[in-house]
Write a protein that holds these residues in place. Structure first.
Motif, mmCIF file in Angstrom:
data_model
loop_
_atom_site.group_PDB
_atom_site.id
_atom_site.type_symbol
_atom_site.label_atom_id
_atom_site.label_comp_id
_atom_site.label_asym_id
_atom_site.label_seq_id
_atom_site.Cartn_x
_atom_site.Cartn_y
_atom_site.Cartn_z
ATOM 1 N N VAL A 1 0.858 -1.179 0.000
ATOM 2 C CA VAL A 1 0.000 0.000 0.000
ATOM 3 C C VAL A 1 0.902 1.240 0.000
ATOM 4 O O VAL A 1 1.831 1.341 0.798
ATOM 5 C CB VAL A 1 -0.923 0.018 1.241
ATOM 6 N N LEU A 2 0.638 2.163 -0.897
ATOM 7 C CA LEU A 2 1.438 3.380 -1.012
ATOM 8 C C LEU A 2 0.626 4.593 -0.574
ATOM 9 O O LEU A 2 -0.601 4.593 -0.672
ATOM 10 C CB LEU A 2 1.905 3.575 -2.455
ATOM 11 N N ALA A 3 1.308 5.604 -0.109
ATOM 12 C CA ALA A 3 0.670 6.883 0.212
ATOM 13 C C ALA A 3 0.890 7.836 -0.953
ATOM 14 O O ALA A 3 1.842 7.666 -1.727
ATOM 15 C CB ALA A 3 1.272 7.470 1.490
ATOM 16 N N PRO A 4 0.016 8.834 -1.122
ATOM 17 C CA PRO A 4 0.240 9.820 -2.188
ATOM 18 C C PRO A 4 1.629 10.437 -2.079
ATOM 19 O O PRO A 4 2.035 10.923 -1.024
ATOM 20 C CB PRO A 4 -0.859 10.855 -1.921
ATOM 21 N N GLY A 5 2.362 10.401 -3.181
ATOM 22 C CA GLY A 5 3.739 10.889 -3.206
ATOM 23 C C GLY A 5 4.758 9.770 -3.240
ATOM 24 O O GLY A 5 5.895 9.971 -3.686
ATOM 25 N N ASP A 6 4.372 8.567 -2.792
ATOM 26 C CA ASP A 6 5.310 7.436 -2.783
ATOM 27 C C ASP A 6 5.737 7.006 -4.189
ATOM 28 O O ASP A 6 6.930 6.767 -4.423
ATOM 29 C CB ASP A 6 4.712 6.242 -2.032
ATOM 30 N N PRO A 7 4.804 6.869 -5.148
ATOM 31 C CA PRO A 7 5.236 6.466 -6.492
ATOM 32 C C PRO A 7 6.244 7.451 -7.086
ATOM 33 O O PRO A 7 7.207 7.050 -7.741
ATOM 34 C CB PRO A 7 3.930 6.462 -7.296
ATOM 35 N N GLU A 8 6.044 8.739 -6.825
ATOM 36 C CA GLU A 8 6.955 9.751 -7.340
ATOM 37 C C GLU A 8 8.337 9.637 -6.688
ATOM 38 O O GLU A 8 9.366 9.779 -7.356
ATOM 39 C CB GLU A 8 6.375 11.148 -7.092
ATOM 40 N N ARG A 9 8.356 9.363 -5.373
ATOM 41 C CA ARG A 9 9.646 9.194 -4.691
ATOM 42 C C ARG A 9 10.392 7.981 -5.249
ATOM 43 O O ARG A 9 11.624 8.007 -5.399
ATOM 44 C CB ARG A 9 9.429 9.036 -3.181
ATOM 45 N N MET A 10 9.662 6.936 -5.568
ATOM 46 C CA MET A 10 10.275 5.739 -6.149
ATOM 47 C C MET A 10 10.868 6.057 -7.516
ATOM 48 O O MET A 10 11.944 5.580 -7.874
ATOM 49 C CB MET A 10 9.238 4.616 -6.245
ATOM 50 N N ASN A 11 10.141 6.865 -8.286
ATOM 51 C CA ASN A 11 10.634 7.224 -9.612
ATOM 52 C C ASN A 11 11.884 8.092 -9.519
ATOM 53 O O ASN A 11 12.834 7.932 -10.305
ATOM 54 C CB ASN A 11 9.549 7.967 -10.396
ATOM 55 N N MET A 12 11.904 9.004 -8.546
ATOM 56 C CA MET A 12 13.079 9.858 -8.347
ATOM 57 C C MET A 12 14.301 9.016 -7.970
ATOM 58 O O MET A 12 15.411 9.272 -8.443
ATOM 59 C CB MET A 12 12.789 10.889 -7.261
ATOM 60 N N LYS A 13 14.078 8.011 -7.133
ATOM 61 C CA LYS A 13 15.178 7.128 -6.732
ATOM 62 C C LYS A 13 15.712 6.362 -7.937
ATOM 63 O O LYS A 13 16.921 6.193 -8.114
ATOM 64 C CB LYS A 13 14.705 6.160 -5.652
ATOM 65 N N LYS A 14 14.793 5.916 -8.800
ATOM 66 C CA LYS A 14 15.192 5.189 -10.006
ATOM 67 C C LYS A 14 16.037 6.078 -10.920
ATOM 68 O O LYS A 14 17.063 5.639 -11.452
ATOM 69 C CB LYS A 14 13.942 4.697 -10.754
ATOM 70 N N CYS A 15 15.625 7.338 -11.060
ATOM 71 C CA CYS A 15 16.389 8.280 -11.890
ATOM 72 C C CYS A 15 17.788 8.492 -11.313
ATOM 73 O O CYS A 15 18.777 8.565 -12.049
ATOM 74 C CB CYS A 15 15.663 9.613 -11.988
ATOM 75 N N GLU A 16 17.849 8.584 -9.992
ATOM 76 C CA GLU A 16 19.139 8.787 -9.328
ATOM 77 C C GLU A 16 20.062 7.598 -9.567
ATOM 78 O O GLU A 16 21.256 7.756 -9.872
ATOM 79 C CB GLU A 16 18.913 8.977 -7.823
ATOM 80 N N GLU A 17 19.507 6.400 -9.475
ATOM 81 C CA GLU A 17 20.306 5.177 -9.677
ATOM 82 C C GLU A 17 20.763 5.041 -11.119
ATOM 83 O O GLU A 17 21.862 4.528 -11.397
ATOM 84 C CB GLU A 17 19.485 3.950 -9.264
ATOM 85 N N MET A 18 19.945 5.508 -12.063
ATOM 86 C CA MET A 18 20.285 5.396 -13.487
ATOM 87 C C MET A 18 21.204 6.528 -13.949
ATOM 88 O O MET A 18 21.755 6.474 -15.043
ATOM 89 C CB MET A 18 19.009 5.409 -14.334
ATOM 90 N N GLY A 19 21.328 7.556 -13.134
ATOM 91 C CA GLY A 19 22.161 8.692 -13.519
ATOM 92 C C GLY A 19 21.489 9.650 -14.465
ATOM 93 O O GLY A 19 22.146 10.433 -15.159
ATOM 94 N N GLY A 20 20.166 9.606 -14.497
ATOM 95 C CA GLY A 20 19.435 10.524 -15.374
ATOM 96 C C GLY A 20 17.989 10.108 -15.522
ATOM 97 O O GLY A 20 17.519 9.175 -14.860
ATOM 98 N N ILE A 21 17.292 10.799 -16.406
ATOM 99 C CA ILE A 21 15.868 10.539 -16.638
ATOM 100 C C ILE A 21 15.720 9.662 -17.879
ATOM 101 O O ILE A 21 16.254 9.996 -18.941
ATOM 102 C CB ILE A 21 15.108 11.858 -16.847
ATOM 103 N N PRO A 22 14.999 8.534 -17.771
ATOM 104 C CA PRO A 22 14.804 7.662 -18.938
ATOM 105 C C PRO A 22 13.634 8.135 -19.807
ATOM 106 O O PRO A 22 12.487 8.115 -19.378
ATOM 107 C CB PRO A 22 14.493 6.299 -18.303
#
Length: 362
Positions: A311-332
């Motif tokens: 179960v996610l709270a509003p804002g959680d999916p966005e935080r997950m996406n930001m973390k993914k961008c950080e790990e990839m070194g950019g925006i896909p």
């Protein structure tokens, strides 16, 4: 599925180059670039780089101003009416949200509305500004009429997004950022560009019937409110869309409903109405952040209906996406989106384009 990964700084600089090329002031270009890059980092691709051509066309055709700054027309200790001077939406949005926060710091709440504004990107960008001051932030905007009301066939409301952000402990937060339509128009446009159908309940055809054909929605049909059809609660989304219009077009004295110019038709100024609110929890019951953290934990910590899908709270999916961008070194980005934007940039005389040399499979 292949994606082109581009660093945030490269995207930000590219957007600034494009905007200044068509006449925007550097600090105005920077404001817009920051909003668009934030949208993409948070996973809202429909409101990021994919939207840049719209802002450029507005400036090129002269229907969006590049000179001047927003002006306060009327104010009290807690309220203000702002003339956006037909400037880029993020320029108006930043001015108004900063003013609302300043008032909330002084008297506990700031409520600022603006007329003569333009598309301001994701609503959440402005509500989240209040989080930096440990305040609740809210932002609303009306838009071009794209939504067909329940039982109707004519587009008489915008997607009319709203955002509410509230701080919790240790940097955590609640961030709701949603259109009052079932989906943002940009997502329908992305599906059409990719050649994909849309999910049932996103839009309707010219006769007002639900459809999965994005072209039918974009050419004569329209989006539907949150909830979809009347049977599934679409009238509630319809009511929320009207509420946003009350706060924006009606309260600010801007254009509203069917009087807002047609989407992407640049024959006249948009004159959008927008609303920005900041609330200081310190003026209310003590322990706000602690209770917010508890509220978030109650939702997140329950056993999920499907194992592996917490179960996610509003804002959680966005935080997950930001973390993914950080790990990839950019925006896909989808390669087609990068190609489309680069082609447009070439047409306006920008030579330093977005790189597409880092391809990943997602």
């Amino acid at each position: 599925m292949h994606r082109c990964v581009i660093s945030q700084e490269e995207v930000r600089s590219f957007i600034e180059r494009c905007l200044t090329t068509v006449g925007a002031k550097p600090h105005h270009a920077s404001s817009l670039a920051e909003v668009l890059v934030t949208a993409d980092c948070r996973g809202h691709y429909s409101h990021g780089l994919n939207r840049m051509d719209m802002y450029l066309k507005d400036i090129q055709t002269g229907v969006c101003a590049v000179e001047g700054e927003p002006v306060v027309e009327k104010e009290s200790a807690a309220t203000a009416l702002v003339d956006g001077k037909n400037l880029l939406g993020p320029v108006v949005g930043n001015f108004c949200m900063n003013l609302a926060i300043r008032k909330a710091r002084e008297v506990g709440i700031g409520w600022v509305v603006a007329h003569d504004s333009n598309h301001f990107g994701i609503a959440g960008y402005y509500s989240m500004e209040a989080l930096k001051e440990n305040m609740i932030g809210m932002s609303f905007t009306n838009t071009s009429p794209l939504v067909v009301p329940t039982r109707g066939k004519e587009r008489t409301l915008g997607t009319n997004p709203l955002s509410v952000a509230a701080p919790a402990q240790h940097g955590d937060s609640f961030v709701l950022d949603t259109a009052t339509s079932a989906v943002a128009l940009g997502k329908v446009e992305l599906n059409e560009r990719r050649g994909d159908p849309i999910p049932d309940g996103w839009g309707c055809d010219p006769q007002g019937h639900l459809t999965t054909d994005p072209t039918s929605v974009l050419k004569g049909g329209g989006l539907v409110p949150i909830g979809g059809s009347e049977a599934t609660g679409g009238y509630k989304g319809y009511g929320l869309g009207m509420m946003v219009e009350v706060f924006c077009g009606i309260l600010a004295g801007a254009q509203y409903s069917k009087y807002v110019r047609t989407w992407k038709v640049t024959d006249r100024a948009a004159n959008l109405g927008q609303c920005f609110v900041a609330i200081n929890p310190e003026n209310f019951a003590p322990g706000f952040n602690e209770r917010m953290s508890d509220l978030l934990s109650i939702q997140r910590d329950q056993d999920p209906a499907e194992p592996g899908s917490p179960v996610l709270a509003p804002g959680d999916p966005e935080r997950m996406n930001m973390k993914k961008c950080e790990e990839m070194g950019g925006i896909p980005y989808h390669i087609n989106v990068v190609k489309y934007i680069n082609d447009y940039a070439k047409k306006i005389g920008v030579s330093q384009l977005l790189p597409c040399d880092k391809i990943v499979s997602i």
